[in-house]
Scaffold this motif. Sequence first.
Motif, PDB file in Angstrom:
ATOM      1  N   THR A 150      18.561  -1.291   1.495  1.00 13.62           N
ATOM      2  CA  THR A 150      17.824  -0.263   0.774  1.00 13.62           C
ATOM      3  C   THR A 150      18.756   0.831   0.280  1.00 13.62           C
ATOM      4  O   THR A 150      19.891   0.955   0.733  1.00 13.62           O
ATOM      5  CB  THR A 150      16.748   0.353   1.685  1.00 13.62           C
ATOM      6  N   PRO A 151      18.310   1.651  -0.681  1.00  7.57           N
ATOM      7  CA  PRO A 151      19.181   2.689  -1.241  1.00  7.57           C
ATOM      8  C   PRO A 151      19.621   3.705  -0.200  1.00  7.57           C
ATOM      9  O   PRO A 151      18.914   3.985   0.767  1.00  7.57           O
ATOM     10  CB  PRO A 151      18.295   3.350  -2.308  1.00  7.57           C
ATOM     11  N   ASP A 206      14.790  10.616  -9.262  1.00  2.00           N
ATOM     12  CA  ASP A 206      14.946   9.633  -8.193  1.00  2.00           C
ATOM     13  C   ASP A 206      15.534   8.309  -8.671  1.00  2.00           C
ATOM     14  O   ASP A 206      16.036   7.527  -7.866  1.00  2.00           O
ATOM     15  CB  ASP A 206      13.596   9.358  -7.523  1.00  2.00           C
ATOM     16  N   ASP A 207      15.471   8.037  -9.979  1.00  2.00           N
ATOM     17  CA  ASP A 207      15.950   6.740 -10.464  1.00  2.00           C
ATOM     18  C   ASP A 207      17.449   6.729 -10.735  1.00  2.00           C
ATOM     19  O   ASP A 207      18.000   5.712 -11.141  1.00  2.00           O
ATOM     20  CB  ASP A 207      15.190   6.329 -11.730  1.00  2.00           C
ATOM     21  N   ASN A 208      18.139   7.848 -10.520  1.00  4.19           N
ATOM     22  CA  ASN A 208      19.590   7.899 -10.751  1.00  4.19           C
ATOM     23  C   ASN A 208      20.345   7.160  -9.649  1.00  4.19           C
ATOM     24  O   ASN A 208      19.966   7.200  -8.480  1.00  4.19           O
ATOM     25  CB  ASN A 208      20.072   9.344 -10.805  1.00  4.19           C
ATOM     26  N   PHE A 209      21.430   6.498 -10.028  1.00  2.00           N
ATOM     27  CA  PHE A 209      22.302   5.845  -9.044  1.00  2.00           C
ATOM     28  C   PHE A 209      23.733   5.856  -9.551  1.00  2.00           C
ATOM     29  O   PHE A 209      23.996   6.031 -10.751  1.00  2.00           O
ATOM     30  CB  PHE A 209      21.845   4.407  -8.764  1.00  2.00           C
ATOM     31  N   MET A 210      24.659   5.677  -8.619  1.00  2.00           N
ATOM     32  CA  MET A 210      26.081   5.634  -8.961  1.00  2.00           C
ATOM     33  C   MET A 210      26.783   4.612  -8.079  1.00  2.00           C
ATOM     34  O   MET A 210      26.500   4.517  -6.882  1.00  2.00           O
ATOM     35  CB  MET A 210      26.741   6.998  -8.773  1.00  2.00           C
ATOM     36  N   GLN A 228      19.460  -2.848  -2.840  1.00  2.00           N
ATOM     37  CA  GLN A 228      18.632  -2.149  -3.810  1.00  2.00           C
ATOM     38  C   GLN A 228      19.182  -0.743  -3.970  1.00  2.00           C
ATOM     39  O   GLN A 228      19.148   0.063  -3.044  1.00  2.00           O
ATOM     40  CB  GLN A 228      17.177  -2.103  -3.370  1.00  2.00           C
ATOM     41  N   ILE A 229      19.679  -0.418  -5.163  1.00  2.00           N
ATOM     42  CA  ILE A 229      20.323   0.856  -5.412  1.00  2.00           C
ATOM     43  C   ILE A 229      19.354   1.878  -5.991  1.00  2.00           C
ATOM     44  O   ILE A 229      19.532   3.083  -5.860  1.00  2.00           O
ATOM     45  CB  ILE A 229      21.543   0.676  -6.354  1.00  2.00           C
ATOM     46  N   ALA A 230      18.291   1.396  -6.634  1.00  2.00           N
ATOM     47  CA  ALA A 230      17.248   2.255  -7.200  1.00  2.00           C
ATOM     48  C   ALA A 230      16.004   1.398  -7.368  1.00  2.00           C
ATOM     49  O   ALA A 230      16.030   0.190  -7.104  1.00  2.00           O
ATOM     50  CB  ALA A 230      17.689   2.855  -8.537  1.00  2.00           C
TER      51      ALA A 230
END
Length: 661
Positions: A48-49, A116-120, A247-249
């Motif tokens: 999970t993220p 909340d949907d941002n990821f890096m 799962q990153i986002a």
Amino acid sequence: KGVSPPPAMGFRWTPTTLASLAATFSASSALLALPSSSLHPAPHVCRTPWKGHPLRSTRRTAAAPRAPTSERLEPEPNDTKGSMEDAMQSATYYEDKYCPPDEAVVEMEICELPEDDNFMVAILGDLHLDPRKMEDYYEGRSHFEPIVEDATSRGVSTTLVSLGDLGESKPLKDLDWGARQPQSELFAGTTQCHELASEYLGSFGIPYEVVGGNHDLEGIDEFATDEENLAVYLKCHNKETPQFCRQIAEKTLLVGLGSTVFRDAKYTSHEVTVDDAQIAWFEELVESHPAAEGWRVIVFTHAPPMGAGLRVLQKNHVVNGCCWLNHSSGDITKKYIELVRKHRCIKAWFSGHFHLGQDYQDSITFPTIPREQGPYPNRGSCVFAQTSVMRRGTSRDKRRQSRLLRGNKDGFEICTVDHLNGGAVRLDATISYTDSNHEVGVYAHEHEDLQTDNFMKVYSPTQGDECYITLDSDGNIDAVEGCVDPETIAWWHMNCGRVLGVYDGRLIEYDPSTLAPLGLVVGQDELAGKRVVVVSSSGEENCAVSQDVGLEGADCAVAVDEGAGEQAVLLVDDHDSSVTVIQPNEDGSYWRKIVRNKIVRMKEKRRVDAAQIYAKGAFGEPEEEGGPRVVSSWGPYTQISGTATKTGVAGLTAKAKLPAT
């Protein structure tokens, strides 16, 4: 896996003790005893993220630089590329974006948080860690520290991915190996290598994932089998399986596939071989996460799949048959690009392996034509990206760079972290989703290889280019005007569907669907000064019933009936009037799988060494340098006769049929 930021980075590494080594072997045996099903979880089992510190808001960093950045992910259709300087970004990307230069906000020192949907994702290429040369790795990590802090302090889901080849593939004779003190053991693939890699990757302070590269099971002095080596690799990196899913986002998965073969490789041990179980797992995953339901899958492998269109070195990976995933595996080699074309949920694919920088335009390739318009050069909805290296001395073009991926529900950006330039961050490409099956990609800057001659020039065939040649009125091809030299470029289709070409003084075979190079057919040494000619071999004059032993009754009935139009590829030497026939392999391909399994080659070398020692004892030291003449002979095929009467190789172990020139 470093979920909490570690204490002060006084990174140290000490050799494994005998006790811990024994414990490792014990754990390896336990892991190997598990049923195969336990090594391959269901596709839906994804980590999970991890979003760092769950803060509602964050204060502006007082000393943070204020570099202008783009506020949008979606480029206009008429966007044009800027310069390299225009594409530079600040290491505090999220602060720059979410702390607007409003006076009231500045006074309060309060910033908004990303959605909340941002990821890096921080992406590291081939590390080839050498415990004697850690300075570049410490420096590279320091370049990522402000980038990671900027993201995690604002709750952005953040992960580190290593693309494999974790250790130096050279003997480290001056290294203290503890209880085991070999004189020539390679560092790559050893327990010490993976422990060092695990500690280094964990020191970034964020969760990490890793995929196995072609050197990661190279602990050939420590482990007798690939299975034993793989078990220790998995244990050191806290992995249950060679593959991973995180799962990153929301509805965005990071997926990795790793190489699991070294000693058991059929051909070169440096082919990146993903096993059948992982491929089946991956296929099930993309089928169960369709783009129509909003899923997005970002893939990580050590080598790219065939059809990625990335820049490749012909004189290294092409001729050795180790460019692509499962390069020598026939239909499996094509499996990955077929999955990309079929499943539009696959949005990006990152790879390393080539040790090439990220300043070339073809270090990133975009999707091309819609799949309904044909196979070439269809890349589905996937963007492919090459990743460079961190340590000096491991780069083939002197570049030291890593990748940075920033994304959200609207698309993603691919950036470069330049370790030669103090960790400067450069935006390379922006990809925007237009719907679940399509996206628009825009390069962020002009590329230096279009402006200077300081880059390696690489030619790849493209449909309809000026180097394509066709049959003449007699059904033949004189592939080149005059003799082949290093400047000759030409390619053509054989009647059987195979694609051959001449480039850089070599005869190369290309994949018909993607026009990716498959391998070497004829080397520069054999091709220099000759003409390449293709003639029909299914005419009536070639089809008389044979009386040769083993070929009785053979004719061209099958070829004529099926309209195959058999052809012969010839090397013509006008100087001595000789003609060499290039026979295809049993499967119909032409490229030569010359480089074989490393373990096999090591055993063969030991046999030759033993023969040389014997010869010197039997015949004494000759006057000329090089020792007594020792040659090797190989099977399985050296002739076209239907009866096994001779085993000599003309010109090597038997007299040559042609006079020496």
